[in-house]
Design a protein around this motif. Structure first.
Motif, PDB file in Angstrom:
ATOM      1  N   ILE A 121      -1.822  11.314  11.013  1.00  0.00           N
ATOM      2  CA  ILE A 121      -1.642   9.864  10.848  1.00  0.00           C
ATOM      3  C   ILE A 121      -1.933   9.497   9.401  1.00  0.00           C
ATOM      4  CG2 ILE A 121      -2.490   7.582  11.518  1.00  0.00           C
ATOM      5  CD1 ILE A 121      -3.312   8.798  14.180  1.00  0.00           C
ATOM      6  N   PRO A 122      -0.952   8.898   8.728  1.00  0.00           N
ATOM      7  CA  PRO A 122      -1.195   8.484   7.338  1.00  0.00           C
ATOM      8  C   PRO A 122      -2.331   7.465   7.303  1.00  0.00           C
ATOM      9  CG  PRO A 122       1.120   8.223   7.940  1.00  0.00           C
ATOM     10  CD  PRO A 122       0.385   8.538   9.191  1.00  0.00           C
ATOM     11  N   THR A 123      -3.355   7.732   6.490  1.00  0.00           N
ATOM     12  CA  THR A 123      -4.532   6.849   6.503  1.00  0.00           C
ATOM     13  C   THR A 123      -4.174   5.411   6.175  1.00  0.00           C
ATOM     14  OG1 THR A 123      -4.928   8.018   4.461  1.00  0.00           O
ATOM     15  CG2 THR A 123      -6.602   8.224   6.165  1.00  0.00           C
ATOM     16  N   ARG A 124      -3.179   5.234   5.319  1.00  0.00           N
ATOM     17  CA  ARG A 124      -2.897   3.875   4.883  1.00  0.00           C
ATOM     18  C   ARG A 124      -2.335   3.001   6.009  1.00  0.00           C
ATOM     19  NH1 ARG A 124       0.229   4.600  -0.589  1.00  0.00           N
ATOM     20  NH2 ARG A 124       0.087   6.786  -0.039  1.00  0.00           N
ATOM     21  N   ILE A 125      -1.681   3.595   6.978  1.00  0.00           N
ATOM     22  CA  ILE A 125      -1.153   2.765   8.063  1.00  0.00           C
ATOM     23  C   ILE A 125      -1.812   3.105   9.400  1.00  0.00           C
ATOM     24  CG2 ILE A 125       1.091   2.338   6.968  1.00  0.00           C
ATOM     25  CD1 ILE A 125       2.230   4.442   8.971  1.00  0.00           C
ATOM     26  N   ARG A 126      -3.036   3.659   9.348  1.00  0.00           N
ATOM     27  CA  ARG A 126      -3.601   4.146  10.604  1.00  0.00           C
ATOM     28  C   ARG A 126      -3.916   3.020  11.592  1.00  0.00           C
ATOM     29  NH1 ARG A 126      -7.862   3.744   7.366  1.00  0.00           N
ATOM     30  NH2 ARG A 126      -9.815   3.008   8.275  1.00  0.00           N
ATOM     31  N   ILE A 127      -4.304   1.838  11.081  1.00  0.00           N
ATOM     32  CA  ILE A 127      -4.596   0.730  11.992  1.00  0.00           C
ATOM     33  C   ILE A 127      -3.321   0.314  12.738  1.00  0.00           C
ATOM     34  CG2 ILE A 127      -5.446  -1.637  12.155  1.00  0.00           C
ATOM     35  CD1 ILE A 127      -7.650   0.119  11.364  1.00  0.00           C
ATOM     36  N   LYS A 136      -4.199  17.360  -1.692  1.00  0.00           N
ATOM     37  CA  LYS A 136      -3.602  17.569  -0.372  1.00  0.00           C
ATOM     38  C   LYS A 136      -3.274  16.224   0.275  1.00  0.00           C
ATOM     39  CE  LYS A 136      -4.733  21.611   2.358  1.00  0.00           C
ATOM     40  NZ  LYS A 136      -5.896  22.223   2.997  1.00  0.00           N
ATOM     41  N   ARG A 137      -4.283  15.329   0.194  1.00  0.00           N
ATOM     42  CA  ARG A 137      -4.116  14.035   0.864  1.00  0.00           C
ATOM     43  C   ARG A 137      -2.950  13.272   0.253  1.00  0.00           C
ATOM     44  NH1 ARG A 137      -9.408  10.974   1.837  1.00  0.00           N
ATOM     45  NH2 ARG A 137      -9.534  12.528   3.475  1.00  0.00           N
ATOM     46  N   ILE A 138      -2.889  13.289  -1.060  1.00  0.00           N
ATOM     47  CA  ILE A 138      -1.807  12.554  -1.727  1.00  0.00           C
ATOM     48  C   ILE A 138      -0.462  13.134  -1.321  1.00  0.00           C
ATOM     49  CG2 ILE A 138      -0.749  12.094  -3.958  1.00  0.00           C
ATOM     50  CD1 ILE A 138      -3.692  12.020  -5.037  1.00  0.00           C
ATOM     51  N   LYS A 139      -0.433  14.468  -1.278  1.00  0.00           N
ATOM     52  CA  LYS A 139       0.809  15.121  -0.918  1.00  0.00           C
ATOM     53  C   LYS A 139       1.207  14.768   0.513  1.00  0.00           C
ATOM     54  CE  LYS A 139       2.718  19.713  -1.352  1.00  0.00           C
ATOM     55  NZ  LYS A 139       2.268  21.111  -1.242  1.00  0.00           N
ATOM     56  N   MET A 140       0.199  14.807   1.387  1.00  0.00           N
ATOM     57  CA  MET A 140       0.463  14.601   2.799  1.00  0.00           C
ATOM     58  C   MET A 140       0.894  13.173   3.095  1.00  0.00           C
ATOM     59  SD  MET A 140      -2.053  15.760   5.735  1.00  0.00           S
ATOM     60  CE  MET A 140      -1.636  15.354   7.389  1.00  0.00           C
ATOM     61  N   HIS A 141       0.307  12.236   2.371  1.00  0.00           N
ATOM     62  CA  HIS A 141       0.599  10.851   2.694  1.00  0.00           C
ATOM     63  C   HIS A 141       1.406  10.167   1.619  1.00  0.00           C
ATOM     64  CE1 HIS A 141      -1.820  11.608   6.015  1.00  0.00           C
ATOM     65  NE2 HIS A 141      -2.978  11.563   5.402  1.00  0.00           N
ATOM     66  N   SER A 142       2.449  10.850   1.189  1.00  0.00           N
ATOM     67  CA  SER A 142       3.347  10.203   0.245  1.00  0.00           C
ATOM     68  C   SER A 142       4.080   9.079   0.974  1.00  0.00           C
ATOM     69  CB  SER A 142       4.369  11.215  -0.267  1.00  0.00           C
ATOM     70  OG  SER A 142       5.178  11.632   0.817  1.00  0.00           O
ATOM     71  N   ASN A 143       4.681   8.193   0.196  1.00  0.00           N
ATOM     72  CA  ASN A 143       5.406   7.090   0.822  1.00  0.00           C
ATOM     73  C   ASN A 143       6.483   7.586   1.769  1.00  0.00           C
ATOM     74  OD1 ASN A 143       3.896   5.185  -0.380  1.00  0.00           O
ATOM     75  ND2 ASN A 143       5.306   4.819  -2.081  1.00  0.00           N
ATOM     76  N   GLY A 144       7.155   8.648   1.314  1.00  0.00           N
ATOM     77  CA  GLY A 144       8.205   9.221   2.159  1.00  0.00           C
ATOM     78  C   GLY A 144       7.646   9.639   3.505  1.00  0.00           C
ATOM     79  N   TYR A 145       6.480  10.300   3.461  1.00  0.00           N
ATOM     80  CA  TYR A 145       5.870  10.756   4.707  1.00  0.00           C
ATOM     81  C   TYR A 145       5.536   9.573   5.605  1.00  0.00           C
ATOM     82  CZ  TYR A 145       2.586  12.795   7.961  1.00  0.00           C
ATOM     83  OH  TYR A 145       1.947  13.180   9.108  1.00  0.00           O
ATOM     84  N   ILE A 146       4.966   8.524   4.993  1.00  0.00           N
ATOM     85  CA  ILE A 146       4.581   7.346   5.785  1.00  0.00           C
ATOM     86  C   ILE A 146       5.803   6.740   6.465  1.00  0.00           C
ATOM     87  CG2 ILE A 146       3.665   4.994   5.647  1.00  0.00           C
ATOM     88  CD1 ILE A 146       1.761   5.972   3.518  1.00  0.00           C
ATOM     89  N   PHE A 147       6.887   6.629   5.696  1.00  0.00           N
ATOM     90  CA  PHE A 147       8.106   6.057   6.291  1.00  0.00           C
ATOM     91  C   PHE A 147       8.629   6.931   7.423  1.00  0.00           C
ATOM     92  CE2 PHE A 147       8.567   3.355   2.466  1.00  0.00           C
ATOM     93  CZ  PHE A 147       8.763   2.163   3.131  1.00  0.00           C
ATOM     94  N   ARG A 148       8.653   8.246   7.179  1.00  0.00           N
ATOM     95  CA  ARG A 148       9.138   9.155   8.224  1.00  0.00           C
ATOM     96  C   ARG A 148       8.278   9.015   9.467  1.00  0.00           C
ATOM     97  NH1 ARG A 148       9.907  12.718   4.103  1.00  0.00           N
ATOM     98  NH2 ARG A 148       8.035  13.899   4.561  1.00  0.00           N
ATOM     99  N   PHE A 149       6.970   9.019   9.246  1.00  0.00           N
ATOM    100  CA  PHE A 149       6.035   8.912  10.375  1.00  0.00           C
ATOM    101  C   PHE A 149       6.287   7.637  11.163  1.00  0.00           C
ATOM    102  CE2 PHE A 149       2.154   7.956  12.593  1.00  0.00           C
ATOM    103  CZ  PHE A 149       1.669   9.193  12.970  1.00  0.00           C
ATOM    104  N   ALA A 150       6.410   6.529  10.434  1.00  0.00           N
ATOM    105  CA  ALA A 150       6.596   5.236  11.091  1.00  0.00           C
ATOM    106  C   ALA A 150       7.898   5.209  11.887  1.00  0.00           C
ATOM    107  CB  ALA A 150       6.577   4.120  10.056  1.00  0.00           C
TER     108      ALA A 150
END
Lengths: 214, 271
Positions: A72-78, B15-29
């Motif tokens: 879970i990306p920390t920035r949108i975890r909520i 690692k964290r920066i790599k894992m939670h790039s904007n692209g990753y966040i969008f894909r996840f969402a």
């Protein structure tokens, strides 16, 4: 060296189940989820259904969050947590509408409001995010039990003293009414739920001195 | 030691920066939203028939309850609703509000005239049609017990926060109310929501009349301050409003008038 597997019900795991029932009870100690505890405890049946619904949402939600865990990306975890809760609550609502229509009408908006029950989000954030699925599941169950048993006790007394029934069946004998006994209408009103919860807190604190603040 | 720690935290940070790039966040969402949508749609489709079933049972229950509100012999539960409905509601009609003619008739599980069964008609849609000047037809349910006919008229209207609805049952003289039930979506609990209370509100309707002595349509008005304390409306055409629920009470009056008025022609013809 292979790490020894922790037994399913180790001391630590058992504690996850039992602590929220008493010492860390979400309602009486942390004073969370009071709103729904006041609103739906007029009768026993909706209290039990509410307790089960919260239990389902919390146990499953905790497991889901714990499996997703670090991905879970920390920035949108909520937001992610909210989506998980909302999805589960809508599922519960649909199931109730299909199989327990009367109760779902009584609970009305309060099923939807499970989403805003801070106990659930609190457990996601404080426990499930950083723990393995099995302990998370137990933690969810434990906290839901802790929430549920208070609801059920309050519902029990409010229905018994407020309408003289339990689960819709009359338990106060007719001879009581003939002798002049009257149901306490005040029990049906939300303030009385608060007082009953208060009494439970009082009993709990007088038995467990650790809980008393200085 | 310190250096190792520094190195470690730097590594973690990377690692964290790599894992939670904007692209990753969008894909996840996006994946999450799609997954949730699929789950919810599937469940909704799967459970729809059960939910519709419950709604139909409730509708039947409301009709039967209104018809026999004054009758202690009949106990209505969820499980016997269907049975009671089939036993007592022997005719369902659709009525043209302008001419008072019967558009459709359904009885003995058969469609006698017309195409649509009155039970399947949504009152809300018909009222909407009427408002837009289109031709509408209104449902009427007729119950028969011990040779006496009871006419159940469904109601629908707006309340303070959401829709309100209900049924009014008329005796065989087609003007005396023998039962009324109301329900609502979102009226204020403790105030407007009390229209669902049998003892304080619904039972007041029993014995009231919707026509005056000259046969003019009067409907039934919900009166603030008590029927007994005013002179504008005679006691047989009014009921007491709910304290603190004034606006909902007014809407109940409006609903009664707007729905009952559609049956006036039919009643005048068949009285």
């Amino acid at each position: 060296m292979a790490k020894e597997r922790e037994p399913l019900f180790s001391e630590k795991n058992k504690k996850l189940l039992t602590i929220p029932l008493g010492k860390e009870n979400p309602i009486t100690v942390q004073v969370l989820g009071i709103c729904s505890a006041l609103a739906i405890t007029v009768k026993l049946e909706p209290s039990v259904v509410m307790a089960i619904s919260v239990m389902a949402v919390m146990a499953v939600g905790n497991v889901v969050i714990s499996i997703l865990g670090k991905s879970i990306p920390t920035r949108i975890r909520i937001i992610v947590q909210l989506v998980v809760i909302a999805t589960l609550v809508i599922l519960v609502d649909m199931v109730l509408k299909a199989f327990a229509y009367d109760v779902s009408k009584q609970l009305s908006v309060f099923v939807g409001l499970i989403i805003t029950n801070c106990i659930i989000m609190g457990r996601f954030e404080a426990f499930a995010m950083t723990n393995k699925p099995w302990p998370s599941f137990l933690d969810g169950l434990g906290n839901a039990f802790g929430y549920g048993w208070i609801l059920i006790v309050v519902g029990f007394f409010r229905e018994l003293l407020g309408s003289g029934t339990l689960w819709g069946y009359q338990v106060m004998p007719d001879s009581f009414y003939q002798a002049g006994y009257v149901d306490n209408g005040f029990m049906m009103l939300p303030p009385m739920a608060l007082i009953v919860v208060g009494v439970i807190i009082w009993i709990q604190r007088s038995r467990n001195k650790e809980l008393i603040e200085n | 030691m310190e250096e190792i720690l520094k190195e470690d935290s730097k590594d973690l940070k990377l690692k964290r920066i790599k894992m939670h790039s904007n692209g990753y966040i969008f894909r996840f969402a996006i994946i999450m939203v799609i997954a949730v949508a699929v789950i919810l749609t599937a469940t909704a489709t799967l459970l729809k028939p059960f939910q519709d079933d419950n709604k139909n049972t409730e509708k039947m229950q409301d009709v039967v309850k209104a018809a026999f509100a004054n009758n202690d012999d009949i106990e209505i539960t969820v499980s016997n609703t269907q049975e009671l409905y089939e036993k007592y509601i022997y005719k369902e009609l659709l009525i043209n509000p302008v001419t008072g003619e019967i558009v459709s008739e359904y009885s003995d599980n058969k469609q006698v005239t017309g195409e649509v069964r009155a039970f399947d008609v949504k009152l809300k849609d018909e009222l909407e049609k009427q408002k837009n000047g289109e031709e509408a037809a209104f449902p009427l349910f007729i119950a028969k017990k011990d040779g006496e006919e009871i006419y159940v008229i469904p109601l629908y209207g707006k309340g303070l926060w959401g829709p309100i609805w209900g049924n009014v049952a008329l005796a065989s003289d087609m003007q005396t109310v023998v039962g009324a039930i109301f329900d609502h979506k979102a009226e204020t609990p403790g105030l407007g929501a009390e229209i669902t209370d049998e003892d304080i509100f619904q039972n007041q309707f029993i014995g009231k009349k919707i026509f005056d002595d000259e046969g003019n349509f009067t409907s039934i008005t919900v009166i603030k301050g008590g029927v007994a304390n005013q002179s504008a409306i005679s006691e047989e055409h009014g009921v007491d409003a709910i304290s603190g629920g004034t606006i909902t009470s007014v809407f109940v009056s409006d609903m009664l008038h707007d729905c009952l008025t559609n049956y006036v022609e039919f009643i005048k013809k068949n009285k």
